[in-house]
Design an enzyme around this catalytic site. Structure first.
Site, PDB file in Angstrom:
ATOM      1  N   LYS A  81     -13.163  -5.587  10.919  1.00  0.00           N
ATOM      2  CA  LYS A  81     -13.814  -4.653   9.996  1.00  0.00           C
ATOM      3  C   LYS A  81     -15.245  -4.353  10.456  1.00  0.00           C
ATOM      4  CE  LYS A  81     -11.015  -6.159   6.065  1.00  0.00           C
ATOM      5  NZ  LYS A  81     -10.914  -7.164   5.003  1.00  0.00           N
ATOM      6  N   ASP A 124     -10.321 -11.154  10.692  1.00  0.00           N
ATOM      7  CA  ASP A 124     -10.218  -9.949   9.862  1.00  0.00           C
ATOM      8  C   ASP A 124     -11.613  -9.323   9.666  1.00  0.00           C
ATOM      9  OD1 ASP A 124      -8.624  -8.412   7.566  1.00  0.00           O
ATOM     10  OD2 ASP A 124     -10.487  -9.136   6.676  1.00  0.00           O
ATOM     11  N   GLU A 178     -10.477   5.755   6.045  1.00  0.00           N
ATOM     12  CA  GLU A 178     -11.252   5.127   4.960  1.00  0.00           C
ATOM     13  C   GLU A 178     -10.635   3.789   4.535  1.00  0.00           C
ATOM     14  OE1 GLU A 178     -14.261   6.379   3.234  1.00  0.00           O
ATOM     15  OE2 GLU A 178     -14.023   4.232   3.013  1.00  0.00           O
ATOM     16  N   GLY A 222      -2.228 -15.039  -4.481  1.00  0.00           N
ATOM     17  CA  GLY A 222      -1.817 -13.833  -3.756  1.00  0.00           C
ATOM     18  C   GLY A 222      -2.897 -13.242  -2.873  1.00  0.00           C
ATOM     19  N   VAL A 246       0.842  -1.205   0.000  1.00  0.00           N
ATOM     20  CA  VAL A 246       0.000   0.000   0.000  1.00  0.00           C
ATOM     21  C   VAL A 246       0.875   1.253   0.000  1.00  0.00           C
ATOM     22  CG1 VAL A 246      -1.761   1.301   1.247  1.00  0.00           C
ATOM     23  CG2 VAL A 246      -1.880  -1.204   1.191  1.00  0.00           C
ATOM     24  N   ILE A 277     -13.277   0.708  -1.430  1.00  0.00           N
ATOM     25  CA  ILE A 277     -14.727   0.992  -1.424  1.00  0.00           C
ATOM     26  C   ILE A 277     -14.991   2.137  -0.446  1.00  0.00           C
ATOM     27  CG2 ILE A 277     -17.034   0.013  -1.166  1.00  0.00           C
ATOM     28  CD1 ILE A 277     -15.752  -2.762  -1.290  1.00  0.00           C
ATOM     29  N   VAL A 331     -11.100  -0.237   6.243  1.00  0.00           N
ATOM     30  CA  VAL A 331     -12.153  -1.224   5.933  1.00  0.00           C
ATOM     31  C   VAL A 331     -12.473  -1.171   4.454  1.00  0.00           C
ATOM     32  CG1 VAL A 331     -14.468  -2.044   6.489  1.00  0.00           C
ATOM     33  CG2 VAL A 331     -13.240  -0.657   8.135  1.00  0.00           C
TER      34      VAL A 331
HETATM   35  N1  HSE Z   1      -7.054 -10.218   4.104  1.00  0.00           N
HETATM   36  C1  HSE Z   1      -8.094  -9.313   3.787  1.00  0.00           C
HETATM   37  C2  HSE Z   1      -9.095  -9.963   2.850  1.00  0.00           C
HETATM   38  C3  HSE Z   1      -7.628  -8.057   3.139  1.00  0.00           C
HETATM   39  O1  HSE Z   1      -8.882 -11.075   2.401  1.00  0.00           O
HETATM   40  O2  HSE Z   1     -10.099  -9.342   2.564  1.00  0.00           O
HETATM   41  C4  HSE Z   1      -7.017  -7.121   4.116  1.00  0.00           C
HETATM   42  O3  HSE Z   1      -7.986  -6.573   4.952  1.00  0.00           O
END
Ligand code: HSE
Length: 429
Positions: free
Chosen positions: A206, A202, A130, A188, A15, A137, A133
């Site tokens: 979020k 994760d 922003e 990937g 990023v 988007i 999450v």
């Molecule tokens: N590992 C997350 C996903 C992306 O597969 O959506 C990073 O937040």
């Protein structure tokens, strides 16, 4: 145009590289939109000598956090390195030093976001997140500005690209979970250790951020009911299709009087629901507000370029506010009285796949358990018995019932003598 805003960037990975490149190669366009020049002043990296894809002047790079955090010339700290500490402390130090902060760090914002936002309000600076999450988007700005006239009623999302890719490959190609995760790693999407994604962690981070922003309450990740996709087998996709559903990892939050639901788990989603049609590693967030009605936001939820789009977009927005000497975005006031509904009290439908001995009275025994738990059966499928071992597979879906009753039914059925196993249990969305 007058003035310059100096940016300190933490992290120059997937990023950070894209953020730096946008700032370095698209300067005039960004400055025209921001109304000030955006100058990349310093970049904090672990190893300044490492070879990088991006061309960047070596004198910009440092491995010393104080070179950014204690440099009064830096107006904005942009953090795209990720992980809890030391990033939380860096953000706190920057805010205390009167710097504005932009972060893509979902873990820090999920665990400590409300405190950082409160601190920023006290120091008269802003925190933009922003990119924390849903990658590119526009979610936070949507809640924070465009939907602020609404009472948000519910937010349902496919918010983890890795699991969506994996579930898609299991559904379409009949792969096992292990095979599909292997493919996701090769493509990937999945990390070498995929636990964070596959286990739903994760998505829970979020959802904590989305829920906190949507309702202006403090939703902590550990208050969110969380289940990953580990238990799902290829056969469940065949039954799902037969019943008219797709299987998705759903992050869901919904308003109730004085409380909110907040849960992450795999679910059967009706094929005509927009979330059932989210393909591959895409993310989608379905919002319902009392004024606006239903809104669907779809796009790439991860990756260097989409995430950089969110980060640099935040920077332009922030730069405009700094130039005008205003905080253009409303600050948050979190209501501490709203709590999260315990999962046992959440009312939902369910799907059970049960392997039983193929003999008289099994259905009656199972029906008895459901009846005693007050759970009404909606559909029942039994395929022909397996002649080899005299077992049969039963698939039951239910009408809505409290999750605690559904769980008790699951445990009591598993303990019945003719039941070999309750092989799958999924909520029906
Ligand atoms: N590992 C997350 C996903 C992306 O597969 O959506 C990073 O937040």
């Amino acid at each position: 145009m007058t003035g310059t805003i100096n940016v300190g960037l933490v992290g120059l990975g997937t990023v950070g590289g894209q953020v730096a490149e946008r700032l370095l190669t698209w300067g005039p366009q960004l400055s025209r939109r921001a109304g000030v020049e955006l100058c990349l002043q310093r970049v904090l990296v672990r190893d300044p000598k490492k070879r990088r894809a991006i061309e960047i002047a070596p004198e910009l790079l440092t491995s010393e956090p104080a070179d950014l955090l204690e440099d009064p010339a830096i107006d904005v700290l942009v953090e795209v390195a990720g992980g809890d500490e030391p990033m939380r402390s860096y953000l706190e130090r920057a805010i205390n030093a009167g710097k504005h902060v932009i972060t893509a760090n979902k873990m820090v914002m999920a665990k400590h976001g409300p405190e950082l936002l409160d601190l920023a309000a006290a120091r008269n600076v802003d925190v933009y997140f922003e990119a924390a999450v849903g990658g590119g988007i526009p979610l936070i700005s949507t809640f924070r500005t465009d939907l602020q006239a609404n009472r948000i009623e519910r937010v349902s999302a496919v918010i983890n690209g890795t699991t969506n890719y994996v579930l898609g490959r299991m559904a379409v190609a009949g792969l096992s979970l292990g095979e599909a995760v292997g493919e996701a790693q090769a493509a990937g999407y999945a990390e070498a250790d995929p636990t964070d994604d596959i286990g739903g962690f994760d998505a829970a981070y979020k959802l904590a951020i989305l829920g906190s922003i949507a309702y202006e309450i403090k939703v902590r990740p550990d208050e969110i009911y969380r289940e990953g996709i580990e238990g799902i087998e290829p056969v469940d996709f065949r039954y799902a299709r037969e019943l008219g559903y797709a299987i998705k990892l759903i992050a869901h939050t919904q308003r109730h009087p004085g409380r909110v639901e907040a849960r992450v788990h795999p679910a059967m989603v009706p094929l005509d629901h927009p979330l059932a049609r989210v393909e591959g590693a895409e993310n989608a967030v379905f919002v319902e507000g009392d004024l606006v009605g239903q809104v669907l936001l779809v796009g790439q939820g991860a990756g260097g370029r989409p995430t950089a789009s969110a980060v640099v977009g935040d920077l332009i927005d922030l730069a405009r506010s700094i130039r005008r000497g205003v905080q253009s975005r409303p600050s948050f006031s979190f209501d501490d009285r709203i709590t999260v509904v315990p999962m046992g009290e959440v009312v939902t439908r369910a799907y059970y796949r049960i392997r039983v001995d193929d003999r008289t009275g099994v259905l009656a025994a199972i029906g008895h358990v459901f009846a005693e738990e007050g759970v009404s059966i909606s559909s029942l499928i039994q395929k022909d018995a397996w002649s080899q071992d005299q077992t049969a597979e039963l698939v039951v879906t239910t009408h809505p019932a409290p999750d605690a009753s559904l769980q008790r039914a699951r445990e009591r059925m598993a303990a019945l003598e003719p039941v070999r196993a309750v092989s799958a249990f999924l909520r029906v969305f």
